[in-house]
Each structure stands twice: as C-alpha cells, then as structure tokens.
Enzyme design. Structure first.
Site, PDB file in Angstrom:
ATOM      1  N   GLN A   1       0.837  -1.194   0.000  1.00  0.00           N
ATOM      2  CA  GLN A   1       0.000   0.000   0.000  1.00  0.00           C
ATOM      3  C   GLN A   1       0.877   1.252   0.000  1.00  0.00           C
ATOM      4  O   GLN A   1       0.366   2.359  -0.124  1.00  0.00           O
ATOM      5  CB  GLN A   1      -0.910   0.001   1.227  1.00  0.00           C
ATOM      6  CG  GLN A   1      -1.929  -1.122   1.234  1.00  0.00           C
ATOM      7  CD  GLN A   1      -2.606  -1.268   2.582  1.00  0.00           C
ATOM      8  OE1 GLN A   1      -2.108  -1.940   3.482  1.00  0.00           O
ATOM      9  NE2 GLN A   1      -3.743  -0.618   2.743  1.00  0.00           N
ATOM     10  N   ASN A   2       2.181   1.050   0.145  1.00  0.00           N
ATOM     11  CA  ASN A   2       3.109   2.178   0.208  1.00  0.00           C
ATOM     12  C   ASN A   2       3.445   2.675  -1.192  1.00  0.00           C
ATOM     13  O   ASN A   2       3.514   1.895  -2.139  1.00  0.00           O
ATOM     14  CB  ASN A   2       4.392   1.775   0.937  1.00  0.00           C
ATOM     15  CG  ASN A   2       4.114   1.354   2.366  1.00  0.00           C
ATOM     16  OD1 ASN A   2       3.120   1.767   2.962  1.00  0.00           O
ATOM     17  ND2 ASN A   2       4.977   0.517   2.926  1.00  0.00           N
ATOM     18  N   VAL A   3       3.710   3.958  -1.289  1.00  0.00           N
ATOM     19  CA  VAL A   3       4.056   4.537  -2.589  1.00  0.00           C
ATOM     20  C   VAL A   3       5.562   4.786  -2.717  1.00  0.00           C
ATOM     21  O   VAL A   3       6.029   5.250  -3.757  1.00  0.00           O
ATOM     22  CB  VAL A   3       3.268   5.850  -2.849  1.00  0.00           C
ATOM     23  CG1 VAL A   3       1.777   5.552  -2.918  1.00  0.00           C
ATOM     24  CG2 VAL A   3       3.553   6.906  -1.785  1.00  0.00           C
ATOM     25  N   ASP A   4       6.327   4.476  -1.669  1.00  0.00           N
ATOM     26  CA  ASP A   4       7.783   4.642  -1.751  1.00  0.00           C
ATOM     27  C   ASP A   4       8.390   3.492  -2.552  1.00  0.00           C
ATOM     28  O   ASP A   4       7.704   2.545  -2.936  1.00  0.00           O
ATOM     29  CB  ASP A   4       8.398   4.732  -0.344  1.00  0.00           C
ATOM     30  CG  ASP A   4       8.171   3.466   0.492  1.00  0.00           C
ATOM     31  OD1 ASP A   4       8.633   2.386   0.071  1.00  0.00           O
ATOM     32  OD2 ASP A   4       7.528   3.552   1.559  1.00  0.00           O
TER      33      ASP A   4
ATOM     34  N   HIS B   1      -1.362   1.511  -4.467  1.00  0.00           N
ATOM     35  CA  HIS B   1      -1.745   2.924  -4.373  1.00  0.00           C
ATOM     36  C   HIS B   1      -0.866   3.848  -5.211  1.00  0.00           C
ATOM     37  O   HIS B   1      -0.834   5.048  -4.983  1.00  0.00           O
ATOM     38  CB  HIS B   1      -1.755   3.361  -2.899  1.00  0.00           C
ATOM     39  CG  HIS B   1      -2.778   2.625  -2.089  1.00  0.00           C
ATOM     40  ND1 HIS B   1      -2.741   2.541  -0.717  1.00  0.00           N
ATOM     41  CD2 HIS B   1      -3.883   1.937  -2.476  1.00  0.00           C
ATOM     42  CE1 HIS B   1      -3.773   1.829  -0.283  1.00  0.00           C
ATOM     43  NE2 HIS B   1      -4.474   1.449  -1.336  1.00  0.00           N
TER      44      HIS B   1
ATOM     45  N   GLY C   1       2.501  -4.264   9.047  1.00  0.00           N
ATOM     46  CA  GLY C   1       2.432  -2.817   9.229  1.00  0.00           C
ATOM     47  C   GLY C   1       1.262  -2.129   8.555  1.00  0.00           C
ATOM     48  O   GLY C   1       1.408  -1.009   8.082  1.00  0.00           O
ATOM     49  N   THR C   2       0.111  -2.794   8.491  1.00  0.00           N
ATOM     50  CA  THR C   2      -1.061  -2.141   7.915  1.00  0.00           C
ATOM     51  C   THR C   2      -2.240  -2.283   8.870  1.00  0.00           C
ATOM     52  O   THR C   2      -2.401  -3.316   9.516  1.00  0.00           O
ATOM     53  CB  THR C   2      -1.428  -2.714   6.528  1.00  0.00           C
ATOM     54  OG1 THR C   2      -2.668  -2.163   6.098  1.00  0.00           O
ATOM     55  CG2 THR C   2      -1.528  -4.232   6.543  1.00  0.00           C
ATOM     56  N   SER C   3      -3.035  -1.241   8.953  1.00  0.00           N
ATOM     57  CA  SER C   3      -4.166  -1.211   9.893  1.00  0.00           C
ATOM     58  C   SER C   3      -5.316  -2.096   9.446  1.00  0.00           C
ATOM     59  O   SER C   3      -6.233  -2.363  10.219  1.00  0.00           O
ATOM     60  CB  SER C   3      -4.667   0.231  10.032  1.00  0.00           C
ATOM     61  OG  SER C   3      -5.089   0.724   8.765  1.00  0.00           O
TER      62      SER C   3
END
Length: 234
Positions: free
Chosen positions: A86-89, A104, A175-177
């Site tokens: 889900q990270n954009v880095d 994302h 590390g995701t909610s």
C-alpha cells in the site's frame, strides 16, 4: 518453490523514517486528506498537491530500506515471493525485491492528469527530476500529476493482487491497519490451506476468524522472526 505473498502498509517503512499518514503526528495532521489525496483536491489546487508530492519524493533521497525490507528481499532465495504494498515509496525495490505490486501508485512516477493509468504517459522520474512544476506536461498535453491512487479513484492493480493472493501458500501482513479497502479485503482471498502471519507491534483487527500467527514486533524484528519460523518449518 512455495508461493509467499506479503501485504505491506505504512508500518513497513516507518522504521526507515517515512512519515505515516494515520498515526498521531502523521501527514494527515498537517495536510487534510481532502486537500492532497483526492481528485477534488487536485482540481481545486493542483499546485498545492504537486508541491506536497514533491516534498514526499525528496524525502526518499534521505531514507534507506530497513532490515525488514532487506529481509523480505532475501526470502526470494527460498520462496516465490510477491510483495503487495500500500506504500508509494520505492524501498522494497531498493532493498532488492524483484516483484512488487503497488496498489496505491508510485511516488517516483508521474502520469497524465486526463488519463492517469494510460501506460503511454506514465514515466519514472530520476532523482534529479523529483521536482515537478506547474506547466510540466504529459504526452497528451495535460499537466503531469503524481502517479498516486487517490481516495475515490479505482485501484487498477487490485485484480492482479487478488490473482497472486489466491495462489499463496503463505500470506504475511506487515504494518497495515487493515482498514483501507480494497487492500484490507485481500485476506478473504487467501486459500484455506495457506499459513497466515501478521507482523505489527500494535493489535490489528483483521476481521477474520481464521488462524493467524501474530508476531507483535516492528517490521525489522518481525521479518527476522518470520524468516526463522519459515525456514525452521521447511
């Protein structure tokens, strides 16, 4: 070779110094989501949105993959590994992971404002191009915008992600909610026979009754423990 599928969220990159959005002091405290992460916000004030993502892009120059990123990359030697993030880095790629699905979008890419997912107009920025300006044009003549999936926009990669999840032998959540959909719904596609692991120092409600091996640690320590468990089981 067993298929390992890993879903990662903001907690994966937090140890590298990437600001999370939802935690106290996170990015949403400084920039309301409506301003910088919606098509409507971009339409109202494209200059603010472009500046916001320029700042996020420059942050990448000052951070490095953490031991968690590197540990996942090393697992490719033992497993057919797919990272769904889900990270954009770009920290997974920089750590050496070769198969990363970005749900994302990607911070280091820009696209057309008219057709954000048209591959003809998506391009990767080199570090010396991380500053995008008003007036910089995509190939179709529209303003270059961040290649980011904003709230209210479709998630083009979700079907690809589901295809991989449905074939997983091992599924790991890091590390995701598990509150942002459609990513949070991926667990429902994991085969019943697959092992499921959750790495997070905080309790996470995964909305599932299936057995889950919880590793209550941050990404780096958690991936280390996960690796030991997976290798011990083989």
């Amino acid at each position: 070779m067993k298929k390992l599928v890993v879903l990662t969220g903001a907690g994966m990159s937090a140890e590298s110094g990437i600001s999370t959005f939802r935690d106290a002091g996170g990015l949403w405290d400084h920039y309301p989501v409506e301003q910088v992460a919606t098509p409507e916000g971009y339409a109202r004030n494209p200059e603010l949105v472009i500046k916001f993502y320029n700042e996020r892009r420059k942050q990448l120059l000052d951070v490095q993959p953490n031991a968690g990123h590197r540990g996942l990359a090393l697992l490719e030697k033992r497993f057919d590994t797919t990272i769904i993030t889900q990270n954009v880095d770009n920290l997974h790629e920089r750590a050496g992971s070769s198969h990363v699905i970005h749900l994302h979008g990607e911070l280091t890419k820009v696209c057309s404002s008219l057709s954000p997912n048209d591959p003809r107009y998506i391009r990767e920025l080199k570090p010396d191009e991380y500053e995008v300006h008003m007036g910089d044009k995509a190939g179709d003549g529209s303003q270059l915008r961040p290649f980011i999936v904003w709230f209210g926009e479709p998630v083009p990669q979700i079907e690809t992600a589901i295809d991989y999840v449905e074939k997983a032998d091992i599924f790991v959540i890091i590390g995701t909610s598990m509150v942002v959909y459609p990513a949070a719904g991926l667990l429902a596609y994991v085969p019943p026979r697959a092992e499921v692991y959750l790495i997070d120092p905080k309790p996470v409600d995964v909305h599932s009754a299936r057995p889950i091996h919880v590793i209550a640690k941050g990404a780096s320590e958690g991936v280390k423990e996960l690796t030991e468990l997976l290798i011990a089981d083989r």
